[in-house]
Design a protein around this motif. Sequence first.
Motif, PDB file in Angstrom:
ATOM      1  N   GLY A 151       0.811  -1.207   0.000  1.00 13.66           N
ATOM      2  CA  GLY A 151       0.000   0.000   0.000  1.00 13.66           C
ATOM      3  C   GLY A 151       0.842   1.253   0.000  1.00 13.66           C
ATOM      4  N   ILE A 152       0.173   2.388  -0.034  1.00  9.66           N
ATOM      5  CA  ILE A 152       0.848   3.691  -0.037  1.00  9.66           C
ATOM      6  C   ILE A 152       1.009   4.164   1.397  1.00  9.66           C
ATOM      7  CG2 ILE A 152       0.690   6.103  -0.754  1.00  9.66           C
ATOM      8  CD1 ILE A 152      -1.078   5.149  -3.077  1.00  9.66           C
ATOM      9  N   PRO A 153       2.243   4.348   1.888  1.00 10.84           N
ATOM     10  CA  PRO A 153       2.424   4.873   3.245  1.00 10.84           C
ATOM     11  C   PRO A 153       2.105   6.363   3.296  1.00 10.84           C
ATOM     12  CG  PRO A 153       4.546   4.529   2.196  1.00 10.84           C
ATOM     13  CD  PRO A 153       3.522   3.996   1.254  1.00 10.84           C
ATOM     14  N   ALA A 154       1.814   6.856   4.487  1.00 16.99           N
ATOM     15  CA  ALA A 154       1.344   8.228   4.650  1.00 16.99           C
ATOM     16  C   ALA A 154       2.348   9.260   4.154  1.00 16.99           C
ATOM     17  CB  ALA A 154       1.003   8.486   6.117  1.00 16.99           C
ATOM     18  N   PHE A 155       3.650   9.030   4.355  1.00 10.83           N
ATOM     19  CA  PHE A 155       4.604  10.073   3.969  1.00 10.83           C
ATOM     20  C   PHE A 155       4.710  10.222   2.450  1.00 10.83           C
ATOM     21  CE2 PHE A 155       7.593   6.517   3.814  1.00 10.83           C
ATOM     22  CZ  PHE A 155       8.480   6.862   2.813  1.00 10.83           C
ATOM     23  N   ILE A 156       4.436   9.151   1.705  1.00 10.40           N
ATOM     24  CA  ILE A 156       4.412   9.254   0.245  1.00 10.40           C
ATOM     25  C   ILE A 156       3.194  10.063  -0.204  1.00 10.40           C
ATOM     26  CG2 ILE A 156       4.158   7.953  -1.899  1.00 10.40           C
ATOM     27  CD1 ILE A 156       6.946   7.761  -0.726  1.00 10.40           C
ATOM     28  N   ALA A 157       2.044   9.795   0.415  1.00 11.22           N
ATOM     29  CA  ALA A 157       0.847  10.575   0.107  1.00 11.22           C
ATOM     30  C   ALA A 157       1.030  12.040   0.510  1.00 11.22           C
ATOM     31  CB  ALA A 157      -0.360   9.977   0.828  1.00 11.22           C
ATOM     32  N   ALA A 158       1.744  12.280   1.620  1.00  4.24           N
ATOM     33  CA  ALA A 158       2.008  13.642   2.071  1.00  4.24           C
ATOM     34  C   ALA A 158       2.869  14.385   1.056  1.00  4.24           C
ATOM     35  CB  ALA A 158       2.691  13.622   3.436  1.00  4.24           C
ATOM     36  N   GLY A 159       3.898  13.721   0.559  1.00  2.00           N
ATOM     37  CA  GLY A 159       4.751  14.343  -0.446  1.00  2.00           C
ATOM     38  C   GLY A 159       3.974  14.720  -1.697  1.00  2.00           C
ATOM     39  N   ALA A 160       3.056  13.852  -2.098  1.00  2.00           N
ATOM     40  CA  ALA A 160       2.225  14.136  -3.270  1.00  2.00           C
ATOM     41  C   ALA A 160       1.314  15.334  -3.023  1.00  2.00           C
ATOM     42  CB  ALA A 160       1.398  12.907  -3.627  1.00  2.00           C
ATOM     43  N   LEU A 161       0.729  15.402  -1.817  1.00  2.00           N
ATOM     44  CA  LEU A 161      -0.140  16.522  -1.463  1.00  2.00           C
ATOM     45  C   LEU A 161       0.608  17.846  -1.548  1.00  2.00           C
ATOM     46  CD1 LEU A 161      -2.776  17.727  -0.248  1.00  2.00           C
ATOM     47  CD2 LEU A 161      -1.804  17.243   2.012  1.00  2.00           C
TER      48      LEU A 161
ATOM     49  N   TYR B 285      -1.733  12.392  17.125  1.00  2.00           N
ATOM     50  CA  TYR B 285      -1.145  11.082  16.822  1.00  2.00           C
ATOM     51  C   TYR B 285      -0.925  10.916  15.317  1.00  2.00           C
ATOM     52  CZ  TYR B 285      -0.568   5.997  16.703  1.00  2.00           C
ATOM     53  OH  TYR B 285      -0.084   4.725  16.490  1.00  2.00           O
ATOM     54  N   PHE B 286      -1.938  11.266  14.520  1.00  2.00           N
ATOM     55  CA  PHE B 286      -1.832  11.090  13.071  1.00  2.00           C
ATOM     56  C   PHE B 286      -1.207  12.337  12.436  1.00  2.00           C
ATOM     57  CE2 PHE B 286      -5.192   8.012  14.086  1.00  2.00           C
ATOM     58  CZ  PHE B 286      -4.648   6.882  13.505  1.00  2.00           C
ATOM     59  N   SER B 287       0.068  12.500  12.667  1.00  2.00           N
ATOM     60  CA  SER B 287       0.800  13.625  12.099  1.00  2.00           C
ATOM     61  C   SER B 287       2.168  13.158  11.644  1.00  2.00           C
ATOM     62  CB  SER B 287       0.950  14.740  13.149  1.00  2.00           C
ATOM     63  OG  SER B 287       1.662  14.279  14.279  1.00  2.00           O
ATOM     64  N   LEU B 288       2.736  13.887  10.715  1.00  2.00           N
ATOM     65  CA  LEU B 288       4.088  13.574  10.261  1.00  2.00           C
ATOM     66  C   LEU B 288       4.745  14.845   9.754  1.00  2.00           C
ATOM     67  CD1 LEU B 288       4.549  13.304   6.857  1.00  2.00           C
ATOM     68  CD2 LEU B 288       2.907  11.466   7.239  1.00  2.00           C
ATOM     69  N   MET B 289       6.058  14.786   9.607  1.00  2.00           N
ATOM     70  CA  MET B 289       6.820  15.937   9.160  1.00  2.00           C
ATOM     71  C   MET B 289       7.914  15.488   8.201  1.00  2.00           C
ATOM     72  SD  MET B 289       8.619  18.793  11.632  1.00  2.00           S
ATOM     73  CE  MET B 289       7.025  19.351  12.257  1.00  2.00           C
TER      74      MET B 289
ATOM     75  N   TYR C 230       4.749  20.109   7.379  1.00  2.00           N
ATOM     76  CA  TYR C 230       3.990  19.460   8.453  1.00  2.00           C
ATOM     77  C   TYR C 230       2.629  19.005   7.927  1.00  2.00           C
ATOM     78  CZ  TYR C 230       1.083  18.971  12.598  1.00  2.00           C
ATOM     79  OH  TYR C 230       0.218  18.489  13.548  1.00  2.00           O
ATOM     80  N   PHE C 231       2.206  17.796   8.344  1.00  2.00           N
ATOM     81  CA  PHE C 231       0.961  17.210   7.855  1.00  2.00           C
ATOM     82  C   PHE C 231       0.170  16.571   8.999  1.00  2.00           C
ATOM     83  CE2 PHE C 231       4.317  16.905   4.719  1.00  2.00           C
ATOM     84  CZ  PHE C 231       3.731  17.363   3.547  1.00  2.00           C
ATOM     85  N   GLU C 232      -1.144  16.659   8.901  1.00  2.00           N
ATOM     86  CA  GLU C 232      -2.047  15.949   9.809  1.00  2.00           C
ATOM     87  C   GLU C 232      -3.090  15.193   8.984  1.00  2.00           C
ATOM     88  OE1 GLU C 232      -4.025  18.539  12.556  1.00  2.00           O
ATOM     89  OE2 GLU C 232      -2.161  19.360  13.377  1.00  2.00           O
ATOM     90  N   ASN C 233      -3.465  14.015   9.454  1.00  6.15           N
ATOM     91  CA  ASN C 233      -4.599  13.258   8.909  1.00  6.15           C
ATOM     92  C   ASN C 233      -4.548  13.128   7.386  1.00  6.15           C
ATOM     93  OD1 ASN C 233      -5.990  12.882  11.472  1.00  6.15           O
ATOM     94  ND2 ASN C 233      -6.373  15.087  11.389  1.00  6.15           N
ATOM     95  N   ILE C 234      -3.408  12.719   6.883  1.00  4.77           N
ATOM     96  CA  ILE C 234      -3.251  12.596   5.436  1.00  4.77           C
ATOM     97  C   ILE C 234      -4.288  11.631   4.859  1.00  4.77           C
ATOM     98  CG2 ILE C 234      -1.725  11.635   3.644  1.00  4.77           C
ATOM     99  CD1 ILE C 234      -1.060  14.462   4.460  1.00  4.77           C
ATOM    100  N   GLY C 235      -5.002  12.090   3.851  1.00  2.00           N
ATOM    101  CA  GLY C 235      -5.989  11.262   3.174  1.00  2.00           C
ATOM    102  C   GLY C 235      -7.290  11.090   3.914  1.00  2.00           C
TER     103      GLY C 235
END
Length: 228
Positions: free
Chosen positions: A125-135, A220-224, A195-200
Amino acid sequence: INVSLGPGNPELITVKSLKTLQESTSIYCPGTADKNGNFKSRSLTILQALPVDTTRIHCFPVPMSKDRTEANRMYDQIALEIQEKINKGEIVSITAEGDSGFYSSGNYLFEKLSNAGIPITTSAGIPAFIAAGALAGLHIVKQEEKLIVLPGTVSSGELQGLIEKNYVIVIMKLSQCTDEIHRFIAKNPSLHVHYFENIGATGELYCQDKEEIMTKEFPYFSLMIIKK
């Protein structure tokens, strides 16, 4: 079958994962229960938005605590239940957000089944940080750049050492290291911080404003993603 659901947007599930779910006779879905016993699951939210037979979904709560005793007890119980279904000839899928092999809380369950001799296949599947980069329209790494992905237990000093070695840094689940992140950003005002929250998912947020980021209590659902 270990089925990855993607980071939150139902459209980001792979065709293979969707076909696997549609062919499964039982679909197991993890979540959490609050103090009132109300069940919450981002995986379930994704499943309910897909063309999947929801009567086949079996939800189970996983206690969220650094002490994994209760969580492992639940995984033991679910593993036995799944073994019984497989022995009866059922096709069983176990779902996970993002990519099931990337910081997936179900790792213990998959090890338990594997040790019991149950053959396990995985749908990527697509991990969150890859989707974040696309966003954000980011080319996360290019040419000779190095990437490191860290859990939210990182310190400011560790981040300083990595950025000085020219790493592009991804930090998952920032809620565990809010103060350390704030300290690091304050010491390095020239860095590019994404900085990202709740990607997707509902409440999706992307922010580059360091002043705003410095005031945040990270959920909790955040990444950087941090780049020079």
